[in-house]
Write an enzyme that holds these catalytic residues in place. Structure first.
Site, PDB file in Angstrom:
ATOM      1  N   ARG A  63      38.956  31.816  53.712  1.00 18.28           N
ATOM      2  CA  ARG A  63      38.636  30.463  53.244  1.00 18.28           C
ATOM      3  C   ARG A  63      37.654  30.532  52.075  1.00 18.28           C
ATOM      4  NH1 ARG A  63      41.350  27.230  56.563  1.00 18.28           N
ATOM      5  NH2 ARG A  63      41.711  28.064  58.662  1.00 18.28           N
ATOM      6  N   ASP A  64      37.924  29.685  51.072  1.00 19.83           N
ATOM      7  CA  ASP A  64      37.053  29.622  49.895  1.00 19.83           C
ATOM      8  C   ASP A  64      35.675  29.104  50.308  1.00 19.83           C
ATOM      9  OD1 ASP A  64      37.726  29.335  46.552  1.00 19.83           O
ATOM     10  OD2 ASP A  64      35.865  28.469  47.331  1.00 19.83           O
TER      11      ASP A  64
ATOM     12  N   HIS B 201      44.869  30.900  44.821  1.00 17.63           N
ATOM     13  CA  HIS B 201      44.294  29.757  45.546  1.00 17.63           C
ATOM     14  C   HIS B 201      45.436  29.021  46.250  1.00 17.63           C
ATOM     15  CE1 HIS B 201      40.269  29.436  43.428  1.00 17.63           C
ATOM     16  NE2 HIS B 201      40.936  30.130  42.526  1.00 17.63           N
TER      17      HIS B 201
ATOM     18  N   VAL C  15      35.740  35.024  39.510  1.00 15.56           N
ATOM     19  CA  VAL C  15      35.735  36.279  40.277  1.00 15.56           C
ATOM     20  C   VAL C  15      36.874  37.137  39.742  1.00 15.56           C
ATOM     21  CG1 VAL C  15      35.941  37.355  42.539  1.00 15.56           C
ATOM     22  CG2 VAL C  15      34.771  35.147  42.323  1.00 15.56           C
TER      23      VAL C  15
ATOM     24  N   ASN D 178      43.874  31.545  38.405  1.00 17.04           N
ATOM     25  CA  ASN D 178      43.141  31.388  37.148  1.00 17.04           C
ATOM     26  C   ASN D 178      42.986  32.745  36.463  1.00 17.04           C
ATOM     27  OD1 ASN D 178      42.655  28.576  37.481  1.00 17.04           O
ATOM     28  ND2 ASN D 178      41.013  29.046  38.934  1.00 17.04           N
TER      29      ASN D 178
ATOM     30  N   HIS E 162      43.167  36.525  42.649  1.00 18.54           N
ATOM     31  CA  HIS E 162      43.246  35.730  43.884  1.00 18.54           C
ATOM     32  C   HIS E 162      44.148  34.531  43.642  1.00 18.54           C
ATOM     33  CE1 HIS E 162      39.674  34.702  41.531  1.00 18.54           C
ATOM     34  NE2 HIS E 162      39.851  33.443  41.908  1.00 18.54           N
TER      35      HIS E 162
HETATM   36  P1  DGP Z   1      38.208  31.321  40.313  1.00 22.10           P
HETATM   37  O1  DGP Z   1      37.558  30.212  39.563  1.00 22.10           O
HETATM   38  O2  DGP Z   1      39.735  31.189  40.259  1.00 22.10           O
HETATM   39  O3  DGP Z   1      37.722  32.703  39.902  1.00 22.10           O
HETATM   40  O4  DGP Z   1      37.801  31.092  41.829  1.00 22.10           O
HETATM   41  C1  DGP Z   1      36.903  31.867  42.541  1.00 22.10           C
HETATM   42  C2  DGP Z   1      36.736  31.234  43.898  1.00 22.10           C
HETATM   43  O5  DGP Z   1      36.081  32.168  44.740  1.00 22.10           O
HETATM   44  C3  DGP Z   1      35.883  29.968  43.903  1.00 22.10           C
HETATM   45  O6  DGP Z   1      36.685  28.868  44.333  1.00 22.10           O
HETATM   46  C4  DGP Z   1      34.760  30.249  44.868  1.00 22.10           C
HETATM   47  C5  DGP Z   1      35.240  31.458  45.612  1.00 22.10           C
HETATM   48  N1  DGP Z   1      34.198  32.397  46.010  1.00 22.10           N
HETATM   49  C6  DGP Z   1      33.274  32.961  45.188  1.00 22.10           C
HETATM   50  N2  DGP Z   1      32.484  33.790  45.890  1.00 22.10           N
HETATM   51  C7  DGP Z   1      32.938  33.761  47.176  1.00 22.10           C
HETATM   52  C8  DGP Z   1      32.520  34.411  48.367  1.00 22.10           C
HETATM   53  O7  DGP Z   1      31.576  35.202  48.415  1.00 22.10           O
HETATM   54  N3  DGP Z   1      33.220  34.116  49.502  1.00 22.10           N
HETATM   55  C9  DGP Z   1      34.270  33.243  49.491  1.00 22.10           C
HETATM   56  N4  DGP Z   1      34.882  33.019  50.656  1.00 22.10           N
HETATM   57  N5  DGP Z   1      34.686  32.613  48.386  1.00 22.10           N
HETATM   58  C10 DGP Z   1      34.012  32.872  47.246  1.00 22.10           C
END
Ligand code: DGP
Length: 114
Positions: free
Chosen positions: A29-30, A102, A96, A87, A100
């Site tokens: 989960r995000d 979404h 990140v 993205n 990934h």
């Molecule tokens: P993007 O913008 O596509 O790179 O999305 C990165 C997503 O990763 C963002 O929606 C927040 C999520 N995220 C960042 N750090 C962490 C983490 O430590 N744990 C989790 N579960 N999600 C994270």
């Protein structure tokens, strides 16, 4: 990669709210959900972004989408619908740098893409 947050979630070095895992992918989960259901599907091996994909990665990327479909069904959002987003780099808002996918759903999408 040692400094990659998603590699650390895959390896278990830091905790993630993991909903699915197999030999190729991990889904969790995000931390900052943008929808009632917001899950990230990541490859277990580190790939920075779509820009770094090679032909050998095609089965892995296909598997990520099949995994997303199965998780959508598991989460009960398959029938109403969901959105899948990857993205890539700054203009898309990638924060990140470990690929990934979404998986967003659980309510009608309010914002148009772009
Ligand atoms: P993007 O913008 O596509 O790179 O999305 C990165 C997503 O990763 C963002 O929606 C927040 C999520 N995220 C960042 N750090 C962490 C983490 O430590 N744990 C989790 N579960 N999600 C994270």
């Amino acid at each position: 990669m040692t400094d990659c947050i998603f590699c650390k979630i895959v390896s278990g070095d830091i905790q993630g709210n993991i909903v699915y895992r197999d030999e190729q992918t991990t889904a969790f989960r995000d931390i900052n959900p943008a929808a009632p259901t917001h899950i990230l599907i990541v490859p277990n091996k580190h790939i920075d972004s779509v820009n770094m994909l090679i032909v050998d990665d095609e089965p892995l990327i296909g598997h990520m989408f099949t995994t997303a479909k199965n998780i959508a069904a598991q989460e009960g959002i398959a029938e109403n619908g969901y959105r899948l987003i990857i993205n890539t780099n700054a203009d898309a808002g990638q924060t990140v740098f470990h690929i990934h996918l979404h998986l967003l759903g659980g309510a009608p999408m309010k914002n148009p893409m772009g």
